[in-house]
Motif scaffolding. Structure first.
Motif, PDB file in Angstrom:
ATOM      1  N   TYR A  43      21.338  62.019 131.372  1.00 41.07           N
ATOM      2  CA  TYR A  43      20.811  60.218 130.582  1.00 41.07           C
ATOM      3  C   TYR A  43      20.935  59.520 130.712  1.00 41.07           C
ATOM      4  O   TYR A  43      20.622  58.435 131.167  1.00 41.07           O
ATOM      5  CB  TYR A  43      23.343  60.340 130.927  1.00 41.07           C
ATOM      6  CG  TYR A  43      23.628  61.253 129.496  1.00 41.07           C
ATOM      7  CD1 TYR A  43      23.577  61.011 128.571  1.00 41.07           C
ATOM      8  CD2 TYR A  43      24.581  62.063 129.979  1.00 41.07           C
ATOM      9  CE1 TYR A  43      23.918  61.765 127.457  1.00 41.07           C
ATOM     10  CE2 TYR A  43      25.543  63.068 129.088  1.00 41.07           C
ATOM     11  CZ  TYR A  43      25.037  63.184 127.702  1.00 41.07           C
ATOM     12  OH  TYR A  43      25.530  63.766 127.192  1.00 41.07           O
ATOM     13  N   LYS A  62      29.384  49.192 139.384  1.00 39.23           N
ATOM     14  CA  LYS A  62      29.755  49.250 137.319  1.00 39.23           C
ATOM     15  C   LYS A  62      30.696  49.863 137.268  1.00 39.23           C
ATOM     16  O   LYS A  62      31.870  49.377 136.568  1.00 39.23           O
ATOM     17  CB  LYS A  62      28.971  48.559 136.663  1.00 39.23           C
ATOM     18  CG  LYS A  62      27.400  47.974 136.340  1.00 39.23           C
ATOM     19  CD  LYS A  62      26.355  47.526 135.696  1.00 39.23           C
ATOM     20  CE  LYS A  62      25.600  47.430 135.494  1.00 39.23           C
ATOM     21  NZ  LYS A  62      24.271  47.608 134.774  1.00 39.23           N
ATOM     22  N   LEU A 106      35.270  61.132 140.967  1.00 34.96           N
ATOM     23  CA  LEU A 106      36.612  59.509 141.734  1.00 34.96           C
ATOM     24  C   LEU A 106      37.585  60.627 142.350  1.00 34.96           C
ATOM     25  O   LEU A 106      37.917  59.653 143.136  1.00 34.96           O
ATOM     26  CB  LEU A 106      36.501  59.085 139.905  1.00 34.96           C
ATOM     27  CG  LEU A 106      34.909  58.235 139.793  1.00 34.96           C
ATOM     28  CD1 LEU A 106      35.878  58.054 138.079  1.00 34.96           C
ATOM     29  CD2 LEU A 106      34.848  56.720 140.625  1.00 34.96           C
TER      30      LEU A 106
HETATM   31 NI1  HNI Z   1      29.094  55.194 131.662  1.00 29.05          NI
HETATM   32  C1  HNI Z   1      27.202  52.293 131.599  1.00 29.05           C
HETATM   33  C2  HNI Z   1      31.300  52.343 132.973  1.00 29.05           C
HETATM   34  C3  HNI Z   1      31.386  57.179 131.733  1.00 29.05           C
HETATM   35  C4  HNI Z   1      26.440  57.104 131.211  1.00 29.05           C
HETATM   36  N1  HNI Z   1      29.107  52.780 132.497  1.00 29.05           N
HETATM   37  C5  HNI Z   1      28.330  52.283 132.741  1.00 29.05           C
HETATM   38  C6  HNI Z   1      28.429  50.703 131.976  1.00 29.05           C
HETATM   39  C7  HNI Z   1      29.537  51.292 132.966  1.00 29.05           C
HETATM   40  C8  HNI Z   1      30.006  51.933 132.946  1.00 29.05           C
HETATM   41  C9  HNI Z   1      30.935  49.815 132.964  1.00 29.05           C
HETATM   42  C10 HNI Z   1      27.854  49.680 132.596  1.00 29.05           C
HETATM   43  C11 HNI Z   1      27.936  48.553 130.681  1.00 29.05           C
HETATM   44  C12 HNI Z   1      27.292  47.783 131.282  1.00 29.05           C
HETATM   45  O1  HNI Z   1      26.008  47.546 131.725  1.00 29.05           O
HETATM   46  O2  HNI Z   1      27.441  46.732 130.356  1.00 29.05           O
HETATM   47  N2  HNI Z   1      31.172  55.177 132.541  1.00 29.05           N
HETATM   48  C13 HNI Z   1      32.117  53.993 132.987  1.00 29.05           C
HETATM   49  C14 HNI Z   1      33.021  54.671 132.833  1.00 29.05           C
HETATM   50  C15 HNI Z   1      33.257  56.007 132.986  1.00 29.05           C
HETATM   51  C16 HNI Z   1      31.630  55.998 132.276  1.00 29.05           C
HETATM   52  C17 HNI Z   1      34.527  53.642 133.333  1.00 29.05           C
HETATM   53  C18 HNI Z   1      34.156  56.795 132.985  1.00 29.05           C
HETATM   54  C19 HNI Z   1      35.213  57.371 133.676  1.00 29.05           C
HETATM   55  N3  HNI Z   1      28.939  57.031 131.990  1.00 29.05           N
HETATM   56  C20 HNI Z   1      29.936  57.952 132.285  1.00 29.05           C
HETATM   57  C21 HNI Z   1      29.900  59.221 132.253  1.00 29.05           C
HETATM   58  C22 HNI Z   1      27.898  59.119 131.479  1.00 29.05           C
HETATM   59  C23 HNI Z   1      28.191  57.846 131.344  1.00 29.05           C
HETATM   60  C24 HNI Z   1      30.736  60.421 132.082  1.00 29.05           C
HETATM   61  C25 HNI Z   1      27.692  60.470 131.607  1.00 29.05           C
HETATM   62  C26 HNI Z   1      27.450  61.507 132.333  1.00 29.05           C
HETATM   63  N4  HNI Z   1      27.325  55.105 131.733  1.00 29.05           N
HETATM   64  C27 HNI Z   1      25.997  55.485 131.682  1.00 29.05           C
HETATM   65  C28 HNI Z   1      24.769  54.922 131.107  1.00 29.05           C
HETATM   66  C29 HNI Z   1      24.832  54.188 131.116  1.00 29.05           C
HETATM   67  C30 HNI Z   1      26.494  53.664 131.765  1.00 29.05           C
HETATM   68  C31 HNI Z   1      24.186  56.250 130.621  1.00 29.05           C
HETATM   69  C32 HNI Z   1      23.683  52.712 130.743  1.00 29.05           C
HETATM   70  C33 HNI Z   1      22.950  52.900 132.229  1.00 29.05           C
HETATM   71  C34 HNI Z   1      22.112  51.653 132.414  1.00 29.05           C
HETATM   72  O3  HNI Z   1      21.969  51.074 133.117  1.00 29.05           O
HETATM   73  O4  HNI Z   1      21.248  51.929 131.763  1.00 29.05           O
END
Ligand code: HNI
Length: 142
Positions: A43, A62, A106
């Motif tokens: 991802y 974040k 976590l």
């Molecule tokens: Ni997740 C972006 C919080 C699980 C893949 N994720 C975010 C952001 C937050 C966040 C906050 C930033 C949003 C923004 O920029 O506006 N993610 C969380 C939380 C969980 C979670 C609280 C679970 C507890 N994310 C996951 C999981 C995956 C995941 C399990 C994949 C394995 N998240 C992403 C990806 C991005 C993301 C990919 C975008 C990243 C970027 O900056 O390009």
């Protein structure tokens, strides 16, 4: 599924300690995720995922900040995370299985850093809380 009063108390009291090391905890959880479950790296093709990288640290902070938003809204976690729920479902399209993996990482990170606080009751409360957070973030898929 909702948290009992005593589960809420456990979450908020451990959170007070977690938040003092929020960035380090978020980074460590992601390092554990990518090391133990390398399929989750797919991802983040646009990230430098080496342990301690700047992108990993920014992303870790974040993720933990979003968990903090949920802690501050234990009565309305779905409301607190509504925007992120849409993002993960419609834009990022993260397979829901991955939320269990990150939640576990976590949980392990918190346990490793605060062993004295991590009683069986604390374990149960954090496991339940993170599964609520995960179900909110994956709700829009259905
Ligand atoms: Ni997740 C972006 C919080 C699980 C893949 N994720 C975010 C952001 C937050 C966040 C906050 C930033 C949003 C923004 O920029 O506006 N993610 C969380 C939380 C969980 C979670 C609280 C679970 C507890 N994310 C996951 C999981 C995956 C995941 C399990 C994949 C394995 N998240 C992403 C990806 C991005 C993301 C990919 C975008 C990243 C970027 O900056 O390009």
């Amino acid at each position: 599924m909702s948290l009992t009063r005593s589960e809420q108390d456990i979450i908020t009291s451990i959170w007070a300690k977690v938040s003092s090391q929020a960035n380090a905890i978020g980074t460590e959880a992601l390092e554990r995720l990518f090391a133990s479950h390398p399929q989750t790296k797919t991802y983040f093709p646009h990230f430098d995922l080496r342990p301690g990288s700047a992108q990993l640290r920014v992303h870790g902070s974040k993720v933990v900040a979003a968990v903090g938003d949920a802690v501050r809204s234990l009565d309305n976690i779905a409301g607190a995370l509504a925007r992120l729920s849409e993002l993960h479902a419609y834009v990022l399209r993260v397979d829901p299985v991955n939320f269990k993996l990150l939640s576990h990482c976590l949980l392990v990170t918190v346990a490793a850093r605060f062993p004295a606080d991590f009683t069986a009751e604390a374990h149960e409360a954090w496991d339940k809380f993170l599964s609520i957070v995960s179900s909110v973030l994956t709700a829009k898929y259905r």
